[in-house]
Design a protein around this motif. Sequence first.
Motif, PDB file in Angstrom:
ATOM      1  N   PRO A 102       0.833  -1.211   0.000  1.00  0.00           N
ATOM      2  CA  PRO A 102       0.000   0.000   0.000  1.00  0.00           C
ATOM      3  C   PRO A 102       0.869   1.263   0.000  1.00  0.00           C
ATOM      4  CG  PRO A 102       0.076  -0.972   2.190  1.00  0.00           C
ATOM      5  CD  PRO A 102       0.844  -1.892   1.295  1.00  0.00           C
ATOM      6  N   PHE A 103       0.359   2.322  -0.671  1.00  0.00           N
ATOM      7  CA  PHE A 103       1.070   3.601  -0.646  1.00  0.00           C
ATOM      8  C   PHE A 103       1.154   4.125   0.776  1.00  0.00           C
ATOM      9  CE2 PHE A 103      -0.149   3.521  -5.100  1.00  0.00           C
ATOM     10  CZ  PHE A 103       1.009   3.972  -5.691  1.00  0.00           C
ATOM     11  N   SER A 104       2.212   4.799   1.100  1.00  0.00           N
ATOM     12  CA  SER A 104       2.352   5.316   2.462  1.00  0.00           C
ATOM     13  C   SER A 104       3.265   6.535   2.435  1.00  0.00           C
ATOM     14  CB  SER A 104       2.933   4.236   3.369  1.00  0.00           C
ATOM     15  OG  SER A 104       3.480   4.833   4.518  1.00  0.00           O
ATOM     16  N   TRP A 105       3.107   7.422   3.446  1.00  0.00           N
ATOM     17  CA  TRP A 105       3.940   8.622   3.484  1.00  0.00           C
ATOM     18  C   TRP A 105       5.412   8.261   3.677  1.00  0.00           C
ATOM     19  CZ3 TRP A 105       7.062   9.517   7.628  1.00  0.00           C
ATOM     20  CH2 TRP A 105       6.769   8.793   8.785  1.00  0.00           C
ATOM     21  N   HIS A 106       5.682   7.132   4.344  1.00  0.00           N
ATOM     22  CA  HIS A 106       7.094   6.860   4.637  1.00  0.00           C
ATOM     23  C   HIS A 106       7.866   6.335   3.420  1.00  0.00           C
ATOM     24  CE1 HIS A 106       5.936   2.711   5.318  1.00  0.00           C
ATOM     25  NE2 HIS A 106       5.210   3.038   6.368  1.00  0.00           N
ATOM     26  N   TRP A 107       7.190   6.234   2.272  1.00  0.00           N
ATOM     27  CA  TRP A 107       7.948   5.991   1.033  1.00  0.00           C
ATOM     28  C   TRP A 107       8.936   7.119   0.785  1.00  0.00           C
ATOM     29  CZ3 TRP A 107       5.336   3.386  -3.679  1.00  0.00           C
ATOM     30  CH2 TRP A 107       4.745   2.167  -3.260  1.00  0.00           C
ATOM     31  N   LEU A 108       8.536   8.338   1.253  1.00  0.00           N
ATOM     32  CA  LEU A 108       9.401   9.502   1.057  1.00  0.00           C
ATOM     33  C   LEU A 108      10.761   9.307   1.714  1.00  0.00           C
ATOM     34  CD1 LEU A 108       6.871  12.416   1.642  1.00  0.00           C
ATOM     35  CD2 LEU A 108       7.791  11.581  -0.533  1.00  0.00           C
ATOM     36  N   LEU A 109      10.792   8.436   2.738  1.00  0.00           N
ATOM     37  CA  LEU A 109      12.061   8.219   3.445  1.00  0.00           C
ATOM     38  C   LEU A 109      13.065   7.438   2.603  1.00  0.00           C
ATOM     39  CD1 LEU A 109      10.825   7.504   7.077  1.00  0.00           C
ATOM     40  CD2 LEU A 109      12.084   9.494   6.224  1.00  0.00           C
ATOM     41  N   PHE A 110      12.604   6.908   1.470  1.00  0.00           N
ATOM     42  CA  PHE A 110      13.557   6.180   0.624  1.00  0.00           C
ATOM     43  C   PHE A 110      14.651   7.119   0.114  1.00  0.00           C
ATOM     44  CE2 PHE A 110      14.946   3.878  -3.247  1.00  0.00           C
ATOM     45  CZ  PHE A 110      15.341   2.709  -2.612  1.00  0.00           C
ATOM     46  N   GLY A 111      14.295   8.407  -0.088  1.00  0.00           N
ATOM     47  CA  GLY A 111      15.300   9.408  -0.510  1.00  0.00           C
ATOM     48  C   GLY A 111      16.414   9.557   0.514  1.00  0.00           C
ATOM     49  N   PRO A 112      16.065   9.902   1.776  1.00  0.00           N
ATOM     50  CA  PRO A 112      17.103   9.985   2.811  1.00  0.00           C
ATOM     51  C   PRO A 112      17.880   8.675   2.966  1.00  0.00           C
ATOM     52  CG  PRO A 112      15.092  11.002   3.587  1.00  0.00           C
ATOM     53  CD  PRO A 112      14.775  10.435   2.243  1.00  0.00           C
ATOM     54  N   ALA A 113      17.186   7.542   2.824  1.00  0.00           N
ATOM     55  CA  ALA A 113      17.885   6.262   2.936  1.00  0.00           C
ATOM     56  C   ALA A 113      18.980   6.170   1.877  1.00  0.00           C
ATOM     57  CB  ALA A 113      16.896   5.106   2.779  1.00  0.00           C
ATOM     58  N   LEU A 114      18.648   6.661   0.682  1.00  0.00           N
ATOM     59  CA  LEU A 114      19.606   6.624  -0.422  1.00  0.00           C
ATOM     60  C   LEU A 114      20.789   7.550  -0.136  1.00  0.00           C
ATOM     61  CD1 LEU A 114      19.376   4.924  -2.888  1.00  0.00           C
ATOM     62  CD2 LEU A 114      18.421   6.867  -4.132  1.00  0.00           C
ATOM     63  N   VAL A 115      20.515   8.690   0.492  1.00  0.00           N
ATOM     64  CA  VAL A 115      21.594   9.627   0.842  1.00  0.00           C
ATOM     65  C   VAL A 115      22.541   8.984   1.851  1.00  0.00           C
ATOM     66  CG1 VAL A 115      22.114  11.819   1.961  1.00  0.00           C
ATOM     67  CG2 VAL A 115      20.232  11.678   0.329  1.00  0.00           C
ATOM     68  N   LEU A 116      21.961   8.350   2.905  1.00  0.00           N
ATOM     69  CA  LEU A 116      22.797   7.680   3.905  1.00  0.00           C
ATOM     70  C   LEU A 116      23.620   6.573   3.247  1.00  0.00           C
ATOM     71  CD1 LEU A 116      20.358   7.399   6.953  1.00  0.00           C
ATOM     72  CD2 LEU A 116      22.256   8.991   6.629  1.00  0.00           C
ATOM     73  N   GLN A 117      22.981   5.812   2.363  1.00  0.00           N
ATOM     74  CA  GLN A 117      23.690   4.722   1.704  1.00  0.00           C
ATOM     75  C   GLN A 117      24.844   5.253   0.853  1.00  0.00           C
ATOM     76  OE1 GLN A 117      21.462   2.444  -1.127  1.00  0.00           O
ATOM     77  NE2 GLN A 117      23.088   0.921  -1.333  1.00  0.00           N
ATOM     78  N   THR A 118      24.598   6.387   0.175  1.00  0.00           N
ATOM     79  CA  THR A 118      25.643   6.967  -0.656  1.00  0.00           C
ATOM     80  C   THR A 118      26.840   7.399   0.186  1.00  0.00           C
ATOM     81  OG1 THR A 118      23.991   7.714  -2.250  1.00  0.00           O
ATOM     82  CG2 THR A 118      26.136   8.775  -2.333  1.00  0.00           C
ATOM     83  N   ALA A 119      26.562   7.986   1.367  1.00  0.00           N
ATOM     84  CA  ALA A 119      27.663   8.396   2.244  1.00  0.00           C
ATOM     85  C   ALA A 119      28.455   7.179   2.706  1.00  0.00           C
ATOM     86  CB  ALA A 119      27.114   9.170   3.442  1.00  0.00           C
ATOM     87  N   ILE A 120      27.743   6.071   3.010  1.00  0.00           N
ATOM     88  CA  ILE A 120      28.429   4.843   3.431  1.00  0.00           C
ATOM     89  C   ILE A 120      29.292   4.307   2.292  1.00  0.00           C
ATOM     90  CG2 ILE A 120      28.027   2.414   4.009  1.00  0.00           C
ATOM     91  CD1 ILE A 120      25.619   3.349   5.671  1.00  0.00           C
TER      92      ILE A 120
END
Lengths: 316, 274
Positions: free
Chosen positions: A191-209
């Motif tokens: 189901p669609f959810s607002w916390h899909w938006l957190l995938f962006g920050p997750a990608l930023v953290l992953q990129t820094a790692i």
Amino acid sequence: MSSPSTETLSLTEPPAGAPASDAATGRHTPSPLSPEECAELARSAGLSELGVRPHRRHYLREIWEFRHLVWHLSSAQAYATNQNNHLGQLWAVINPLLLVGSYYLIFGVLLKTRGGTENYIAFLTVGIFVFGYSASAIIAGARAVTANIGLVRALRFPRAILPMSVTLTQLLVTLPAFGVLLVMIPLTGEPFSWHWLLFGPALVLQTAINLGIAFFLARIVNAARDTANLVPVVIRLARYVSGVFFSITHYAGHGIVSMLLLYQPLAVTMTIGREALMDQYPLTWSSWAAAGIWAVVLGAGGLVFFWRGEGRYGSD
Amino acid sequence: MEATETVRDRDRTGAREATPSVICSELDIVYTVFGARKKATTTEGEQPWLERILRQRRQVDVGNVRKVHAVKGVSFVVRHGEAVGIIGRNGSGKSTLLRAIAGLIPPSGGRAWAAGRPALLGVNAVLLTGLTGSRNVMIGGLALGLSPREVRERYDDIVEFSGIGDFVDLPMSAYSSGMGARLRFAISTAAAPDILMIDEALATGDAEFQTRSRERIAEIREQAGTVFLVSHSNAAIRESCDRVLWMDQGRLIMDGPTEDVVAAYEASHRKGGR
């Protein structure tokens, strides 16, 4: 390693017309000025010394000044990745789909490692795409200096630009796959959810790692390039223990081994990706905090480690 | 020893008004070559300068790895506005010396100083061959320290000067060697560097391009820049340089006015029976 031989292998005879035949006697040409006089002259003329490491703050400023180079190098290289075949950029989408198909066949249908997951296709897809980005960024990042030695020997710029642009290149190459991911996830019934938006920050953290690991490995591989051969092996190993296609908590329980497997940087990036996109996994502070700590520690630590080698890149 | 004495006198007394732009003090360069077996006649054409040096340098074997002592105890002082030629046989360390004073190869011993950000322009100066000429203009310009806007402003000039026309939109792997060299020259000189280093690049262009590049070099010198030119063409050296360094087997043999050094260099060929 044998000690350097003292014997001179001179394949050419000294030039006959050389004045005072320095080459024949093997003596040094006398310096017009002593080293101290040279240093003094350089200081008074305001020259900068070559082959020495710049100060940390100065280095950061230099990197900032070259930020456009990072972007142009990355975007050009990312575009060049898929230009050598007829379907061109379409492969950036086709490849990850084929990968999901084959993994589903092996792990979902044949080996049945779907235990503990409600939506195995979504679980698998997030795992493959997120891990795939880390894997390609780390493998390419490890060779960031050695593979671009021509650039290093032709142009002077802060070398930290290379791991940065290689990581960004891999992010750009992977972006279409993440686009596919965002289309596939609702198709698998999430189901669609607002916390899909957190995938962006997750990608930023992953990129820094990823960038941090690339900084560490790029310097190590430049100093001892045989280690580059070990990187893909370690990545392969990580692919099988990081929970790309099985749930770590379901198969490894909640003991210390499970904790180690769950909170190592590559597994954490997948956990936060799944928490952002999948209903089965609620957001947890521990995973996001772990990802944030890894991102800061690896990112900053990697940059310092890489900077300490500045001035030596290109000597091999 | 006469030539060295002349330079020593000049440094100590005269020419004080021109400030130094490059200083080398007892510079040593040792680097490691991988995949280098004793049979040094491989055809790894990617880096011919390595290969060239390999064949003639003193070599120390460590399995698959070899240490090459390419530059040994070289010292000199070059001032703003000087055009310095570097001559010597293949593998005498000329290109390595140039790379070192461009800040691209760290010294193994001794020290070196330079003003500003030197731009090295070599036959092998790698642009990214998989990318188009225009992408390379942008990346090369940025790497030389220009801003994206400055590169865009000079883009037309660069392409015009290189004379490659519509090829600018093709990958550089499709270029002839002359076209590649011309584009490299155009990019490197677009930034009006304090120190311009040219590694045998002029020999690749046609007659018209050689004339134009000579004019460009003269312009840079007028802006108080310093020019280094490595070339096997004594004629090119005579035309563009007023001072010459003669390298042999990694050592600086002679340093002085162009005519003296080139004459001695040519005399050495005759006595050597070449």
